[in-house]
Design a protein around this motif. Sequence first.
Motif, PDB file in Angstrom:
ATOM      1  N   ALA A 291       0.832  -1.203   0.000  1.00  0.00           N
ATOM      2  CA  ALA A 291       0.000   0.000   0.000  1.00  0.00           C
ATOM      3  C   ALA A 291       0.866   1.253   0.000  1.00  0.00           C
ATOM      4  O   ALA A 291       0.563   2.234  -0.691  1.00  0.00           O
ATOM      5  CB  ALA A 291      -0.927  -0.019   1.216  1.00  0.00           C
ATOM      6  N   ARG A 296      -0.857   4.524  -1.261  1.00  0.00           N
ATOM      7  CA  ARG A 296      -2.032   4.496  -0.388  1.00  0.00           C
ATOM      8  C   ARG A 296      -1.545   4.469   1.069  1.00  0.00           C
ATOM      9  O   ARG A 296      -1.656   3.457   1.766  1.00  0.00           O
ATOM     10  CB  ARG A 296      -2.899   3.270  -0.682  1.00  0.00           C
ATOM     11  N   ARG A 298      -2.571   5.734   3.920  1.00  0.00           N
ATOM     12  CA  ARG A 298      -3.502   5.486   5.008  1.00  0.00           C
ATOM     13  C   ARG A 298      -3.793   3.978   5.133  1.00  0.00           C
ATOM     14  O   ARG A 298      -3.880   3.429   6.234  1.00  0.00           O
ATOM     15  CB  ARG A 298      -4.792   6.272   4.782  1.00  0.00           C
ATOM     16  N   GLU A 299      -3.939   3.316   3.997  1.00  0.00           N
ATOM     17  CA  GLU A 299      -4.121   1.868   4.012  1.00  0.00           C
ATOM     18  C   GLU A 299      -2.881   1.185   4.584  1.00  0.00           C
ATOM     19  O   GLU A 299      -2.991   0.175   5.286  1.00  0.00           O
ATOM     20  CB  GLU A 299      -4.399   1.362   2.598  1.00  0.00           C
TER      21      GLU A 299
END
Length: 490
Positions: A291, A296, A298-299
């Motif tokens: 991620a 990404r 936050r993921e």
Amino acid sequence: MASTAAVPNLAFRRLRGPRSAGEFAAAVRRAAREIGEQVACDARYIGRVESGEIRCPNYAYERVFLHMFPGLALTDLGFSARETVRGRGARIASGPPPAAGHAAPSPSARPGRAPDPDEGPAGPGVPGAPDIHDIPEESDVLRRVFMTSGTATVAAASLGFGRPHASAAPRVSLPAQRRVGEAEVSAVEEAVRQIRLLDDRRGADGLYRRAARPLRAAYELLDAGTTARRATSDRLHAGAGELALSVGWLAHDSGRLDDARSHYAEALATARLAGDAGLEAHAFCNTSFLARDAGRPREAVRAAEAGLRAARTLGSHRLVALLALREAGGRAGLGDRTGCDRAIGRARSAFERGPAAGDPEWMSFFREAELELLEAQCWSALGDWSRAARHGRRATVLQDAHFTRNLALYRAQLTADLARAGRVDEAAATGHQVLDLLDRVQSSRIRGMLAEAARMLEPRAGAADVAAFLARHGTFPGASDGPGRTGTED
């Protein structure tokens, strides 16, 4: 050919003394690190030695055992002489023969590659030939992934490295009687170890497609097979999940992020079905890493936190440290300097508590050098180039030369951070060191990182050292690849 009954190795058992097999396996792994070796020793391996199933260790284990017991020879440790255990390949069912005109010699029969007796069955070798650690390009090391065992078998699957044509590689086939036993489970576990070993030495490009074959076979066994014991079933689930993570990492490192995501999700589902907290923590660790690389952050943080929850009962401080660093990487991507710094602090505290019996086998790559590299990545993501370079330099100094791929990656990271920090001459010199390794390491990630560093150096092409690096870099395949994100994994 009738097999010879195993003779228990009582001498080796005496050397273990009062320690449990697991404690002794941990001592073997520590001794390996002392001499720069990498062995995946666990209690099952010790049991195989003591039962006489392993009559002679492979060359890596030999070096470790002789380091642990100086002054003793292999025969003093209860092993047979190496030349007496060759030629076991006759008991192995091979795959379909290569097409006419494309015949390839079996790996064990090729010049310069002696079979390691405990790595699995192999044909006659060349006495005194070098082993896997002595060969610059290990084109043959995955010789047999799945082995025959009576009627419970997955017949003759190989990753087929070094074969001139993919069609020459044996195909995976399931037996009519789909009953899974020790041989099949051990074969899945061995496939994981061999893939990780190759990745450590050469990188993911060229391995991914071939590594998918044993993965498919492992999941076919899960879907269609039956096992005699619950313990065997648990090991098969764990082995298939770890194999999915290893193949997913090969996809990840070679830039196939969607494929990697699918493999990681498959491993996570397997972990949940089997109730395997260790496999679940590993799957979340890789998912967090992916991620971050996919933009990404936050993921990445959420996956790392989920991994930490799964790891609570496992008793591995090093696993907690790695997951905290995965969280730190995600927070750095969010621009959360305070949260990143706190996560790094937790990681260092956990790491300093040292190794433990609960440390997973797959974490052999996670040493102090990796900790420094992951912290360097965090500061790089936050734009603190000088601080990133300080940690990057330390990572390259600490890194074991046996991990060729990681050594190239660490230096590529350092090249980019030095370039961003304005240390262009040092960046060019470090970039040359990466190029020195690229003929042995096949990684789209590393090529992409170096290409990004080269683009940052282009405005300073008037400097002689920079010009020399850029000219040399331009001659390498993939020199114009897009930016690559950094990171390592087993």
